[in-house]
Design a protein around this motif. Sequence first.
Motif, mmCIF file in Angstrom:
data_model
loop_
_atom_site.group_PDB
_atom_site.id
_atom_site.type_symbol
_atom_site.label_atom_id
_atom_site.label_comp_id
_atom_site.label_asym_id
_atom_site.label_seq_id
_atom_site.Cartn_x
_atom_site.Cartn_y
_atom_site.Cartn_z
ATOM 1 N N ALA A 70 0.888 -1.086 0.148
ATOM 2 C CA ALA A 70 -0.259 -0.097 -0.062
ATOM 3 C C ALA A 70 0.870 1.322 -0.061
ATOM 4 O O ALA A 70 0.781 2.110 -0.691
ATOM 5 C CB ALA A 70 -0.840 -0.158 1.168
ATOM 6 N N VAL A 80 1.312 4.262 -3.188
ATOM 7 C CA VAL A 80 0.770 5.809 -2.762
ATOM 8 C C VAL A 80 2.111 6.510 -3.285
ATOM 9 O O VAL A 80 1.917 7.663 -3.692
ATOM 10 C CB VAL A 80 0.597 5.953 -1.197
ATOM 11 C CG1 VAL A 80 0.640 7.524 -0.973
ATOM 12 C CG2 VAL A 80 -0.685 5.386 -0.573
ATOM 13 N N SER A 81 3.282 5.918 -3.118
ATOM 14 C CA SER A 81 4.585 6.904 -3.596
ATOM 15 C C SER A 81 4.918 6.725 -4.919
ATOM 16 O O SER A 81 4.256 6.122 -5.613
ATOM 17 C CB SER A 81 5.632 6.298 -2.743
ATOM 18 O OG SER A 81 5.835 5.088 -2.783
#
Length: 107
Positions: A102, A106-107
């Motif tokens: 996760a 996101v990055s």
Amino acid sequence: MAQSAGSGWRGSRPTGGSSAHRPARRPGASRSCLPHERVDVSVAQTVIALARGLDLQVVAEGVETPEQQQWLLHHGCHLLQGYLLARPMPLNECEMFLERLAADAVS
């Protein structure tokens, strides 16, 4: 082999459970259906086409090679599980794995 959140089928056995909303149902393509021979290819293509026709997603199980992954993605099966993606692991390792996954997304 339909499979939904909390209920469905695994192989020829129901997994139980229910849900108040309409869950996503997903036919599965097990390792025995992944393309190794002409008959396997026909079965996998038929399962994927049937799912599309019923507006369902397909989960391919037992994906072990990049070639299987590419074939499935090319034929419209985008939900995969198997040793290629992750080995079986204890719950605490699984939680850490999912947290890292996760965070990477996101990055």
